[in-house]
Each structure stands twice: as C-alpha cells, then as structure tokens.
Design an enzyme around this catalytic site. Sequence first.
Site, PDB file in Angstrom:
ATOM      1  N   ASP A   1       0.874  -1.168   0.000  1.00 17.33           N
ATOM      2  CA  ASP A   1       0.000   0.000   0.000  1.00 17.33           C
ATOM      3  C   ASP A   1       0.916   1.224   0.000  1.00 17.33           C
ATOM      4  OD1 ASP A   1      -2.239   1.624   0.075  1.00 17.33           O
ATOM      5  OD2 ASP A   1      -3.217   0.462   1.646  1.00 17.33           O
TER       6      ASP A   1
ATOM      7  N   GLU B   1     -17.133   9.532   6.122  1.00 19.18           N
ATOM      8  CA  GLU B   1     -16.614   8.179   6.304  1.00 19.18           C
ATOM      9  C   GLU B   1     -15.766   7.828   5.085  1.00 19.18           C
ATOM     10  OE1 GLU B   1     -19.552   5.085   6.278  1.00 19.18           O
ATOM     11  OE2 GLU B   1     -20.718   5.981   4.673  1.00 19.18           O
TER      12      GLU B   1
END
Length: 697
Positions: free
Chosen positions: A233, A433
């Site tokens: 990542d 979110e």
Amino acid sequence: MQDLISRLTLEEKAAQMQNLTPAIERLGIPAYNWWNECLHGVGRSWDKVTVFPQAIAMAATFDSEALRRMGSITSTEARAIYNEANRTGKGGIQYKGLTFWTPNINIFRDPRWGRGQETYGEDPYLTGLLGKAIVQGLQGDDSVLLKTSACAKHYAVHSGPEPSRHVFNADVSDYDLWDTYLPAFRDLIVDGKVSAVMGAYNRFRGQPCCASDLLMQEILRSDWEFTGYVTSDCGAIDDFFKNHKTHPDGASAAADAVIHTTDLDCGEIFAYLPEAIERGLISEAVIDESLARLLTIRFRLGMFDSAERDPYATVPYSILEADSHKTHALKMAHESMVLLKNNGLLPLHHNLRRIAVLGPNADSPEVQLGNYNGFPSEVITPLQGIRAKTGAEIVYLRASNYTTPEAGAEEIRKAIEGVDLVIYVGGISPRLEGEEGDAGREKLDGFLGGDRSSIMLPKVQTQVMQQVKQAGIPLVFVSMSGSAVAFPWEAENADAILQAWYGGQAAGTAVADILWGDCNPSGRLPVTFYAGDDQLPDFNDYSMKGRTYRYFEGRPLYPFGYGLSYTTFAYDAPVCTAKTAVTGEPVKIATRVRNTGSAAGDEVVQLYISHPDAPQPKPIRALKGVKRIHLQPGEDQIVEFYLTARDLALVGEDGSVACNPGRISFYVGGSQPVSETDRKQHSTEIRVKGPRRVQAR
C-alpha cells in the site's frame, strides 16, 4: 525475460520496482505508473467515465454476473483511456494505466470502519463470490493475456481503525484468521487467478504485513502458490521504520520487504535497494525474482507488443459512457437498493399533488459517487429523479446538513405545509466516512478520522423527520450511506425506508423508479444493521466474537440478507440429494420458488448452513449459496445449489479445515431465518460421517 533483466543496472532495477517507473529508452521499456483505481468504474482519471454504485452497494445486489459485467465494462473503458493516453503522449502518468488496485476484499467486520464502503460486506463467502466475478471481468478470459490487471487488497487482517492503521498490530486467533479474514483472499488467489495482491499497512502478529513470514511466504507464496506480483500500500514500506519501528532504516525495510516477495513499492523506499545490496542485506538474485514478476505482468498486458498483436489496442476513446454502460449502471443501482420498511405506502401513486423533498443528500451529486470514484458526464440526484418521475409540485429544502440544522422549525413547517408526502433523503457522506486523509477532516460529533465513533443517524436529521411525523404527513426515509446506520426512531415511525447507499451516477433515477414502482426493489443487506452502539464490541478488538451475523447473538435492527419486495415469494421445503453422506462428498440442495404476488420481481435465494453437532468455535450460520432469479406473477422456478467439501467444512481452533461428523442443517429462503417456523419450514439436514480434513484451505 532474464536477458532483459540482465541488461539493467542495479539502480535501474530499483527504479522499476517503484510505482512510478521511468522509461529505459535503450531497452525499449516505456515509462509507467502502476497506481490506478477502479473500485466502481475507472477512478480518478478525469476522463468522463461510467460510475457504478459504490462497492458496498454492488454487494447488496448479491448478483455476481452483474459484477462480472461491471468489471468488463470498466476494463473496456480503461483500455480506451490507456490507448488515448498513449496516442496523445500522456502514457505513463498516474490513473491512466492498466494495473488496477481493486477489489478491496477486507471483511467489513465493524460498521464504524470508514473504508468498509469499499468492500463487499461482512460475509467471507459473498465477498469471495463477488470478488472473483469482478476479477474475471477486469482481467478477461484469456489465460495469458490480461485485459487489465486486478489486485486483491489489503492482505491481510485489515479493517480499521483508520487513524491508527500505520501503527496498529492486528493479532487474531488461528480460527478467526482462517474462518473470517483469509477465505476471500484464497478464493481470489487460488480460484480466481487474480494477478496481484496488495499488502496492508498494519502489522500482523508483530510483523508488517508486507514482510510477514506467515502471510507472505508461508501462505501466499507456498500454500497458495501465488505467482503474480505483490505491491505495498502507498507508503507502507516507510511505515516499517517510521511508524512500526520494526526496522532501523530505509535500506533494511526495503530489503526485508523484497525478501518477503513484496515486488513493488508504492513509494520511493525501494530506491534504497542498491544500498541494501552493498550492506549485504539482500542479494541481487532476489531482486531479479521480484522484477521478473513485475515485467511478466507488463508483458501479459501487451505493453511490449505492437498494436497489431494487441487485441485491445483499437478500443476507441468514444466507447466511454456508451449507452449500454450507462444502462448497466442503472441496473446495478436498481438491484442494490434495499427496501427496509413499507407499511403499504409504497409504491407511490401518480395522483400526488404536492411533495416535499428534504434532507442533506437529496441534491448532492458528489455524495452518491462514493470514494475512489470516477467522473461521469451526468449525475442524477434523488431530487432530479423525483422531479422527472412525477408531475406533482416539488418543494425542496435541505433543512440541515449532516449534523447541524440549516433551517428552523418554522421554515420546515412552511415547506411541508399542505404536502401529500415528505421524502427525506439523509444519511451520511463519503466525505465523513472513508480512508484516512480523504475523509473525516472536519471534527464532527460521531465521526473520527474517516471512521465513525457512533453508528447512530445524527440527531438533527431525526429531529426534522419527527417534525414531519408530528404534522401527520406520510414519511419516506431514503438513507444514503456506505455503512450500516442505526435509526431506531425511523424504523418505528417512518412509513417506508429505502437504503440507497452511494448509488453512482444513476442513483436518483433508481430511487424514483423504486418509490413509484417502476422497479421492484430486490437488494439485500450485505452487512448487519445494528440497533445501536451498545451492540458493538471494542473497535480495536479483531476477534469475531459478537460480530457480524455469523457471531452476533443479539437482535439487530435489520439482519444481513434482509430486503423487502413489492411482491411475495413462497418456497417449497428444500430437498437434499441424500440424508447421509461421507464427509468430503459434494451435496446438492434444491427447492422450488414461486412468485405468489401480483408483481414481477427478483428474488435473492440464499442458502445458509449450520452445524448443530459440531463443537465451538463455529458460526451460528453461514451463507454458502446465492441465486438471483426473476419471476413473473404465478411463475415458479427450481433453484439448485451444489456444495463442495470446503462449503461443508468447518475451521478448527488451530486453523485446520475439516468436514465434521454429525448433522449439517441447510436453510433456503429470501433472507436469514427470522423465526423458529422459518427454520422448520425452509430447512433440511443431512448426517455426515467423518471427520475428513479438507486439504485446500
């Protein structure tokens, strides 16, 4: 391949193992940026593309063929963008490539996790089923040539909290690891032949995931025999020494990641590889192995072939947003929306004279695009969809933002005065979110760094709807969110509730079509909707005890697999091929489903199994089969499920997988069993002999 690698200098090799790779003109290697996204359509490229519903919404379709088709459309549009970028000299720049870091198959274990919207929900079986479908659509059917490259992420045991992901150490039992966190990865890697895997930010049992002995070397490369490439990542290798403090410096971090077969660094830490060789931390031969895996992907994508040899080189830019693509985006929006409550108000009639549309999501195009999204030419909001659907006068008022009022009680009273109906479109937003850094920048009550500190619908929204109810006006609540929201007052008092998620470019059209009955709702919840915060365990606890429908023993607001229709369906008692079976033998379960109502509609037939004689730990029940069927009024269809040894097996405390002796119960219905009568009328069971270990876990 080896000849090409042998011609590279050590510095060139290190540069080719970073996501932004430079061209090596003397060898004919073009510049390339590996980072691209296509969570629900080609993302972030700034070309005008088709944007489908958010991943969690697509999961609510329970329709693997629709996801495969979505993946195929996305890879076609990706090829068009890639071809145009090369034609115009923009090849090699970010978000124009063919290596997509999708899908996100982490388990949505807790509704507070902001990135849960990017997943396919809380169930390992459904996640694996849908993940394999999108991989097939993205990569194509050729065993060698890749249409695009898909990537299973984030490997592994990674699902929040967002603010601590760079320092968090996840540690779960062998049981939870193999029962919950790894099955979908195995499905995509072993069965789905995904071409890439992304390592997670966090540590697992003390080691960074990208340098985990167990995850990377033992399971991924040895047990599962994965031969594709692994990417970190973005910035995850930096975390080794900057945040996790497991390594002293960049050279040791880079060397250990590559030794553990992390082939690509989304970042710049692999620039330390020459120093790592000089210090004796890694051999050049190990680097060559990683580089070979990376170059193999580029060869499989046709990047070194002439246009005449590349079957995708002629995909035209004009194919972006083709009518058939937009039609499929609408279809998926229709299938994704879940009717949670209906006291008979829906479907609406066309004789309504005046309708008030309220709420912060009624006319917010960016909200329904979710995150990791692309940019379509047109976005239809619920307000626009409603206006296009009805000839009634429409009064629009936001009334509030997500957490604070924008209109007083008197202004709201005037807006709803004399209306026949109020449609309140609320919920939350992907700006509240989402991934750390992309969401949660504002400090608002109930939200923290992209995650949620409370799953309750913000009070200000309920207060607006309470004013509507006090006025005696029929109320439809349309909830848009990427996660489960608790709204107990609305569940009790609204006349109808539609969970619309972040529905993509056609969300508004789909909402109106469902409310007025031009589309029969058929979505199912891919996550449990809990009744409140008090039903949730500690967010930081990765144990599955008390989590998801498989282990939660309380009474949810709405259960996993739930969804209403405008028609009714009846099921014959399911029939099994045998009342006894030797463990490891496949089993067939069949039932007949009839449309007993007056409207045509889709039914999502779900098969759950349980093991009443098996010792703990075990799930209460587990989804093991899904079939979406369409039936006209009075029509029936026989639905069959074939269960393999893996489907019938249970995970042991040590992580082993085996078929256990004793009874296995099968339940078939349009949702989970909600009563003892359901369980008796829609169930059958077999008795198996054993035990027998399932070799491939």
